[in-house]
Design a protein around this motif. Structure first.
Motif, PDB file in Angstrom:
ATOM      1  N   ARG A 103       2.911 112.567  36.547  1.00  0.00           N
ATOM      2  CA  ARG A 103       2.433 113.499  35.530  1.00  0.00           C
ATOM      3  C   ARG A 103       2.395 112.821  34.158  1.00  0.00           C
ATOM      4  O   ARG A 103       1.475 113.037  33.367  1.00  0.00           O
ATOM      5  N   ASN A 104       3.384 111.996  33.884  1.00  0.00           N
ATOM      6  CA  ASN A 104       3.413 111.284  32.608  1.00  0.00           C
ATOM      7  C   ASN A 104       2.226 110.322  32.485  1.00  0.00           C
ATOM      8  O   ASN A 104       1.614 110.208  31.414  1.00  0.00           O
ATOM      9  N   GLU A 105       1.890 109.634  33.579  1.00  0.00           N
ATOM     10  CA  GLU A 105       0.737 108.722  33.556  1.00  0.00           C
ATOM     11  C   GLU A 105      -0.563 109.492  33.344  1.00  0.00           C
ATOM     12  O   GLU A 105      -1.458 109.028  32.622  1.00  0.00           O
ATOM     13  N   TYR A 106      -0.656 110.654  33.981  1.00  0.00           N
ATOM     14  CA  TYR A 106      -1.835 111.489  33.771  1.00  0.00           C
ATOM     15  C   TYR A 106      -1.964 111.876  32.301  1.00  0.00           C
ATOM     16  O   TYR A 106      -3.053 111.801  31.716  1.00  0.00           O
ATOM     17  N   ASP A 107      -0.859 112.288  31.693  1.00  0.00           N
ATOM     18  CA  ASP A 107      -0.881 112.672  30.282  1.00  0.00           C
ATOM     19  C   ASP A 107      -1.289 111.500  29.397  1.00  0.00           C
ATOM     20  O   ASP A 107      -2.023 111.677  28.413  1.00  0.00           O
ATOM     21  N   MET A 108      -0.840 110.303  29.754  1.00  0.00           N
ATOM     22  CA  MET A 108      -1.212 109.115  28.985  1.00  0.00           C
ATOM     23  C   MET A 108      -2.724 108.887  29.042  1.00  0.00           C
ATOM     24  O   MET A 108      -3.368 108.588  28.030  1.00  0.00           O
ATOM     25  N   GLY A 112      -5.849 109.008  26.076  1.00  0.00           N
ATOM     26  CA  GLY A 112      -6.585 107.789  25.782  1.00  0.00           C
ATOM     27  C   GLY A 112      -5.796 106.504  25.918  1.00  0.00           C
ATOM     28  O   GLY A 112      -6.259 105.448  25.470  1.00  0.00           O
ATOM     29  N   ARG A 113      -4.642 106.554  26.567  1.00  0.00           N
ATOM     30  CA  ARG A 113      -3.816 105.347  26.741  1.00  0.00           C
ATOM     31  C   ARG A 113      -4.010 104.829  28.163  1.00  0.00           C
ATOM     32  O   ARG A 113      -3.495 105.383  29.123  1.00  0.00           O
ATOM     33  N   MET A 114      -4.776 103.738  28.297  1.00  0.00           N
ATOM     34  CA  MET A 114      -5.177 103.231  29.611  1.00  0.00           C
ATOM     35  C   MET A 114      -4.555 101.877  29.953  1.00  0.00           C
ATOM     36  O   MET A 114      -4.622 101.446  31.104  1.00  0.00           O
ATOM     37  N   ASP A 115      -3.961 101.197  28.984  1.00  0.00           N
ATOM     38  CA  ASP A 115      -3.519  99.817  29.204  1.00  0.00           C
ATOM     39  C   ASP A 115      -2.567  99.674  30.382  1.00  0.00           C
ATOM     40  O   ASP A 115      -2.609  98.669  31.102  1.00  0.00           O
ATOM     41  N   PHE A 116      -1.717 100.657  30.605  1.00  0.00           N
ATOM     42  CA  PHE A 116      -0.730 100.552  31.681  1.00  0.00           C
ATOM     43  C   PHE A 116      -1.392 100.426  33.049  1.00  0.00           C
ATOM     44  O   PHE A 116      -0.817  99.855  33.981  1.00  0.00           O
ATOM     45  N   ALA A 129      -9.437 101.534  34.229  1.00  0.00           N
ATOM     46  CA  ALA A 129      -9.008 101.143  32.887  1.00  0.00           C
ATOM     47  C   ALA A 129     -10.077 100.306  32.185  1.00  0.00           C
ATOM     48  O   ALA A 129     -10.371 100.512  31.001  1.00  0.00           O
ATOM     49  N   ILE A 130     -10.668  99.375  32.922  1.00  0.00           N
ATOM     50  CA  ILE A 130     -11.708  98.523  32.336  1.00  0.00           C
ATOM     51  C   ILE A 130     -12.912  99.360  31.923  1.00  0.00           C
ATOM     52  O   ILE A 130     -13.481  99.182  30.838  1.00  0.00           O
ATOM     53  N   CYS A 132     -12.930 102.478  31.094  1.00  0.00           N
ATOM     54  CA  CYS A 132     -12.562 103.287  29.925  1.00  0.00           C
ATOM     55  C   CYS A 132     -12.560 102.448  28.655  1.00  0.00           C
ATOM     56  O   CYS A 132     -13.040 102.892  27.601  1.00  0.00           O
ATOM     57  N   LEU A 133     -12.048 101.230  28.751  1.00  0.00           N
ATOM     58  CA  LEU A 133     -11.912 100.383  27.569  1.00  0.00           C
ATOM     59  C   LEU A 133     -13.238  99.747  27.163  1.00  0.00           C
ATOM     60  O   LEU A 133     -13.524  99.585  25.972  1.00  0.00           O
ATOM     61  N   VAL A 134     -14.059  99.383  28.132  1.00  0.00           N
ATOM     62  CA  VAL A 134     -15.301  98.659  27.842  1.00  0.00           C
ATOM     63  C   VAL A 134     -16.480  99.618  27.684  1.00  0.00           C
ATOM     64  O   VAL A 134     -17.265  99.502  26.729  1.00  0.00           O
ATOM     65  N   ASN A 135     -16.610 100.573  28.605  1.00  0.00           N
ATOM     66  CA  ASN A 135     -17.777 101.462  28.608  1.00  0.00           C
ATOM     67  C   ASN A 135     -17.479 102.865  28.087  1.00  0.00           C
ATOM     68  O   ASN A 135     -18.319 103.759  28.209  1.00  0.00           O
ATOM     69  N   ARG A 136     -16.294 103.064  27.539  1.00  0.00           N
ATOM     70  CA  ARG A 136     -15.913 104.324  26.921  1.00  0.00           C
ATOM     71  C   ARG A 136     -16.011 105.496  27.895  1.00  0.00           C
ATOM     72  O   ARG A 136     -16.533 106.567  27.562  1.00  0.00           O
ATOM     73  N   LEU A 137     -15.501 105.275  29.109  1.00  0.00           N
ATOM     74  CA  LEU A 137     -15.418 106.358  30.073  1.00  0.00           C
ATOM     75  C   LEU A 137     -14.504 107.441  29.508  1.00  0.00           C
ATOM     76  O   LEU A 137     -13.453 107.128  28.944  1.00  0.00           O
ATOM     77  N   ARG A 138     -14.889 108.721  29.677  1.00  0.00           N
ATOM     78  CA  ARG A 138     -14.110 109.795  29.100  1.00  0.00           C
ATOM     79  C   ARG A 138     -14.164 111.016  30.013  1.00  0.00           C
ATOM     80  O   ARG A 138     -15.062 111.137  30.852  1.00  0.00           O
TER      81      ARG A 138
END
Length: 234
Positions: A103-108, A112-116, A129-130, A132-138
């Protein structure tokens, strides 16, 4: 609730409840109810993701043969099993890669926190993660429905009936149950999905709906279209 490690056939049919009742009566003779279905049905809620160009939406609408989409899925509004999924389609074949989240990872992710995810072993987590970070997946839209599932071991056949398909259009938190959901199909319509790996036994072919009912329907596309219509009005 399964991770498809191999490409599988996936056929979809747009049917009515009378068709479903007829199919289920015949399916029960040789297939069993999925053990995850309590009292024969379970509730699925999925949060779908897309980029600024709406690539997943447009690829589906354009019939691109090689495509993928990402979603986070829960069952019966429970946070004990939260699954990040990458659904990959190649022609008429589909495959899923997944990673289970806390649940904590989902909240992250929602914040907008994807690095983990880059440190996870699962390829689906890394790829997500890639993207989200590169193509602004949302987060794009929440899709709700009830599923009646059957399984048959020979040919690894899975048949599901997805009813009451609804879109949550003004929220992207799958654990907030207060947001209204809107029907995207008529009350009498539902989607039957037939998935199998190697072959579809003849006993199943004999009960399939008419070929005219087979359609390349997408719950994500239907729900996102409804969301866009609401935006145009309001």
């Amino acid at each position: 609730m399964q991770n498809d490690t191999h490409f599988r056939h996936e056929n979809k049919y747009l049917i009515n409840r009378r068709d479903m009742d007829c199919c289920i009566r015949r399916i029960r003779e040789f297939a069993r109810m999925d053990s995850h279905a309590h009292e024969g049905v379970y509730f699925i809620r999925s949060l779908y993701f897309d980029d600024d160009s709406k690539t997943a939406f447009n690829d589906k609408e354009s019939g691109v043969s090689s495509r993928c989409k990402y979603r986070i899925r829960i069952y019966d509004m429970n946070d004990s099993y939260i699954c990040l999924e990458k659904k990959i389609k190649e022609g008429s074949y589909v495959r899923k890669e997944s990673a289970v989240l806390t649940r904590n990872e989902y909240d992250m992710i929602l914040n907008g926190r994807m690095d983990f995810l880059l440190k996870r072993d699962e390829k689906a987590a890394n790829d997500f993660a890639i993207e989200c970070l590169v193509n602004r997946l949302r987060p794009e839209v929440i899709v709700d429905y009830e599923r009646v599932p059957f399984v048959y071991n020979h040919g690894t056949v899975r048949i599901t009936f997805d009813m009451n398909i609804r879109a949550v259009i003004d929220d992207t938190d799958i654990f907030r149950g207060s947001s209204p959901a809107y029907e995207v199909l008529g009350q009498d319509q539902l989607i039957m999905e037939v998935k199998y790996t190697e072959f579809l036994p003849d006993i199943f072919r004999a009960i399939l709906p008419c070929e005219g009912c087979r359609q390349a329907v997408s719950k994500y596309v239907m729900c996102d279209e409804l969301k866009m219509k609401f935006k145009e009005v309001y």
